[in-house]
Design a protein around this motif. Structure first.
Motif, PDB file in Angstrom:
ATOM      1  N   LYS A 181       8.074  22.781   6.259  1.00  0.00           N
ATOM      2  CA  LYS A 181       7.818  21.805   7.325  1.00  0.00           C
ATOM      3  C   LYS A 181       9.083  21.001   7.625  1.00  0.00           C
ATOM      4  O   LYS A 181       9.446  20.802   8.790  1.00  0.00           O
ATOM      5  CB  LYS A 181       6.678  20.871   6.916  1.00  0.00           C
ATOM      6  N   ASN A 217      15.263  21.789  12.134  1.00  0.00           N
ATOM      7  CA  ASN A 217      15.734  22.824  13.038  1.00  0.00           C
ATOM      8  C   ASN A 217      15.422  22.451  14.489  1.00  0.00           C
ATOM      9  O   ASN A 217      16.256  22.626  15.377  1.00  0.00           O
ATOM     10  CB  ASN A 217      15.099  24.163  12.673  1.00  0.00           C
ATOM     11  N   THR A 218      14.224  21.921  14.738  1.00  0.00           N
ATOM     12  CA  THR A 218      13.838  21.498  16.082  1.00  0.00           C
ATOM     13  C   THR A 218      14.748  20.372  16.569  1.00  0.00           C
ATOM     14  O   THR A 218      15.229  20.397  17.710  1.00  0.00           O
ATOM     15  CB  THR A 218      12.365  21.041  16.097  1.00  0.00           C
ATOM     16  N   MET A 275      11.616  23.140   9.475  1.00  0.00           N
ATOM     17  CA  MET A 275      11.248  23.349  10.873  1.00  0.00           C
ATOM     18  C   MET A 275      11.488  22.098  11.716  1.00  0.00           C
ATOM     19  O   MET A 275      11.960  22.178  12.854  1.00  0.00           O
ATOM     20  CB  MET A 275       9.794  23.805  10.967  1.00  0.00           C
ATOM     21  N   GLU A 276      11.206  20.930  11.163  1.00  0.00           N
ATOM     22  CA  GLU A 276      11.451  19.680  11.883  1.00  0.00           C
ATOM     23  C   GLU A 276      12.954  19.475  12.095  1.00  0.00           C
ATOM     24  O   GLU A 276      13.392  19.092  13.181  1.00  0.00           O
ATOM     25  CB  GLU A 276      10.857  18.500  11.130  1.00  0.00           C
TER      26      GLU A 276
END
Length: 64
Positions: free
Chosen positions: A26, A32-33, A29-30
């Motif tokens: 998680k 990376n965004t 992904m955060e």
């Protein structure tokens, strides 16, 4: 970067590994965004980098 002391690196690794794989995924992904949004905004901004082929001596001479 090589300015982080080894004991801090070890502490960061210990904290990171104490998280569950789901938490780590998680967070990845955060991050990376956020990084993608930053680069996308930077790429599409109106900021223009100076052309290195064009030399403006009046501006650069004041730097010396």
């Amino acid at each position: 970067m090589n300015d982080t002391p080894q004991h801090i690196k070890e502490l960061q690794l210990k904290i990171w590994l104490s998280k569950s794989p789901a938490e780590r995924l998680k967070q990845f992904m955060e991050d990376n965004t956020s990084l993608f949004q930053f680069w996308n905004k930077a790429r599409t901004s109106d900021y223009k980098t100076p052309d290195p082929k064009v030399e403006n001596r009046s501006d650069s001479s004041s730097l010396y």
